[in-house]
Design an enzyme around this catalytic site. Structure first.
Site, mmCIF file in Angstrom:
data_model
loop_
_atom_site.group_PDB
_atom_site.id
_atom_site.type_symbol
_atom_site.label_atom_id
_atom_site.label_comp_id
_atom_site.label_asym_id
_atom_site.label_seq_id
_atom_site.Cartn_x
_atom_site.Cartn_y
_atom_site.Cartn_z
ATOM 1 N N ASP A 97 10.531 16.390 11.991
ATOM 2 C CA ASP A 97 10.131 16.402 10.597
ATOM 3 C C ASP A 97 8.559 16.650 10.599
ATOM 4 O OD1 ASP A 97 10.038 16.197 7.538
ATOM 5 O OD2 ASP A 97 10.283 14.094 7.648
ATOM 6 N N PHE A 105 12.691 3.977 3.349
ATOM 7 C CA PHE A 105 13.217 3.024 4.268
ATOM 8 C C PHE A 105 12.695 1.610 3.875
ATOM 9 C CE2 PHE A 105 8.870 3.925 4.719
ATOM 10 C CZ PHE A 105 8.349 2.619 4.962
ATOM 11 N N GLY A 106 12.000 1.714 2.704
ATOM 12 C CA GLY A 106 11.449 0.156 2.363
ATOM 13 C C GLY A 106 9.908 0.509 2.011
ATOM 14 N N GLU A 107 9.225 -0.726 2.222
ATOM 15 C CA GLU A 107 7.571 -0.829 1.709
ATOM 16 C C GLU A 107 6.593 -1.129 2.853
ATOM 17 O OE1 GLU A 107 8.339 -3.829 -1.066
ATOM 18 O OE2 GLU A 107 8.769 -2.364 -2.789
ATOM 19 N N ILE A 108 5.529 -0.336 2.590
ATOM 20 C CA ILE A 108 4.333 -0.691 3.559
ATOM 21 C C ILE A 108 3.407 -1.689 3.004
ATOM 22 C CG2 ILE A 108 2.507 0.346 4.959
ATOM 23 C CD1 ILE A 108 4.000 2.946 4.641
ATOM 24 N N ILE A 143 0.936 -1.089 -0.136
ATOM 25 C CA ILE A 143 0.077 -0.139 0.070
ATOM 26 C C ILE A 143 0.743 1.350 -0.062
ATOM 27 C CG2 ILE A 143 -1.883 -1.009 1.129
ATOM 28 C CD1 ILE A 143 -1.191 0.032 3.725
ATOM 29 N N GLY A 144 2.167 1.079 0.001
ATOM 30 C CA GLY A 144 2.874 2.417 0.150
ATOM 31 C C GLY A 144 4.517 2.073 -0.052
ATOM 32 N N SER A 145 5.345 3.098 -0.123
ATOM 33 C CA SER A 145 6.603 2.880 -0.290
ATOM 34 C C SER A 145 7.588 4.277 0.301
ATOM 35 C CB SER A 145 7.417 2.390 -1.290
ATOM 36 O OG SER A 145 7.107 3.120 -2.415
ATOM 37 N N GLY A 146 8.759 4.011 0.762
ATOM 38 C CA GLY A 146 9.476 5.227 1.264
ATOM 39 C C GLY A 146 10.831 4.749 1.143
#
Length: 433
Positions: A128, A20-23, A15-18
């Site tokens: 942040d 750091f990795g993935e969700i 459902i997402g990523s960034g």
């Protein structure tokens, strides 16, 4: 065999990523509850999930803090399992044509100040503060603002002695430049005042549709950060807040009056906005702009593209915003708050009232679960104006976020800056979400 983590959570779709990795969407196999699962490769150069999990442990139990359900290592991944949350404020801002009403901004501000006050009370700075890192809840918590992403958080005082970290200069910019405080741009060590100032920029972003230092062109990131800093320094508080209630200028003047180790007067800041809320005749009914907008779309029969599925929070783009100066037409209140003595007036000056089934037609999927309690908005204590409980008969249909909302955001013009290796920051050197 279906993939599992922690021998308890079934791994579902991404459902997402960034950075750091993935969700992933996950499910607790024992309770069938949906959760968010963050995966980070153990081979990443600057792992951060372990650090973030330690901060979540410190913050557990706080209002608007996601519940951490499990942390550990599975195969080649560090894994963090958390509450599944709804859309971010950035996503909802885009859904509402990139401008929020004063009423919505004030209802959000009250909770957002409370979130920072709680984090600071636990001896941490967030560092942040941006709309992507504030998410709405789901179900009976759909009106509650959550704060996420502690990859850049830092302890600013000793938990036992409360001894503050020392004042230092020549620090690298840490955080998202668009919302960074003036002192952060100037290389001064961050403290509580900087989180508070960053929140002020978010509020103006919501009200104005954009900030004066968005969309600046530069050859590289350093030049871009320098241009943002120059524009921010040269933009007076009065210019930034022109056309909006004076309370916002007062907020910024207060932030910039704080010394490095001062504790902000959170109650004063909430009182500023609560008094404005009362003076404007608003009702703390939790009818946010996205509720209004979805209602209008359902009535027009012309639904618009919708924000992303609820998750633990995926970073959305921060493109230069285009303000929408038109006021949204009035919409009937979702409920009447018996604790609040002020009434909203309709266009004829009469108290507006409408049956709940008129506001929530069967085709409008705004609520699924029950319950939310409320408090009088003039109460200046640190408690929420509502607690999201399940025993309030006057609010039988709680918002469940916005089911199935999706927004397609392009890459933003600014991303979070990460700490440089200068020997004095112990937090991770990478940025999530």
């Amino acid at each position: 065999m279906e993939p599992r983590v922690g021998n308890k959570f079934r791994l579902g779709r991404k459902i997402g990523s960034g950075s750091f990795g993935e969700i992933y969407l996950g499910t607790d196999v024992q309770t069938n509850e949906e959760v968010a699962i963050k995966l980070e490769s153990v081979k990443t150069a600057h792992p951060q999930l372990s650090y973030e999990s330690r901060i979540y442990r410190v913050l557990q139990g706080g209002t608007g803090i996601p519940n951490m359900k499990w942390y550990g290592v599975e195969g080649d991944y560090n894994v963090l399992v958390m509450d599944l949350l709804g859309p971010s404020l950035e996503d909802l801002f885009s859904y509402c044509k990139r401008q929020f009403s004063l009423k919505t901004v004030l209802m959000l501000a009250d909770q957002m100040i409370n979130r920072l006050e709680f984090i600071h009370s636990k001896s941490y700075l967030h560092r942040d503060i941006k709309p992507d890192n504030f998410l709405m809840g789901l179900g009976r918590r759909a009106n509650q603002v959550y704060i996420i992403d502690y990859g850049l958080a830092k302890k600013y005082r000793d938990s036992s002695t409360h001894r503050h970290i020392p004042y230092r200069e020549n620090k690298s910019l840490i955080g998202t430049p668009r919302y960074a405080s003036l002192n952060t741009h100037l290389g001064i060590e961050q403290s509580r005042r900087d989180d508070i100032e960053s929140l002020g920029y978010i509020l103006m972003y919501f009200l104005k549709g954009s900030l004066p230092w968005q969309g600046l062109k530069a050859g590289n990131k350093k030049q871009k950060y320098d241009k943002i800093s120059e524009k921010k320094v040269s933009t007076s508080i009065e210019t930034l807040c022109r056309g909006h209630p004076t309370e916002f200028a007062s907020y910024f003047h207060y932030c910039r009056s704080l010394r490095f180790d001062d504790k902000p007067d959170y109650a004063y800041l909430k009182r500023l906005f609560r008094n404005l809320f009362i003076r404007e005749g608003f009702q703390f009914d939790f009818v946010f702009d996205w509720t209004v907008y979805k209602y209008q779309q359902s009535q027009s029969g012309n639904p618009q593209p919708r924000p992303h599925d609820g998750g633990v929070g995926t970073s959305s783009g921060l493109n230069p915003a285009v303000g929408n100066s038109e006021k949204r037409p009035d919409v009937p209140n979702q409920r009447t708050n018996p604790d609040f003595t002020l009434k909203q007036k309709d266009k004829n000056g009469n108290d507006s009232a409408i049956a709940k089934d008129k506001l929530l037609p069967g085709s409008l999927n705004l609520g699924r679960s029950e319950g939310s309690s409320s408090r009088r908005v003039v109460d200046t204590s640190s408690r929420e104006p509502f607690s999201g409980g399940s025993d309030n008969a006057n609010y039988e249909t709680a918002l469940k976020g916005i089911d199935g909302l999706r927004i397609n955001n392009n890459a933003g013009d600014e991303t979070a800056a990460t700490p440089q290796s200068n020997g004095d920051d112990v937090e991770p050197q990478s940025k999530a979400l």
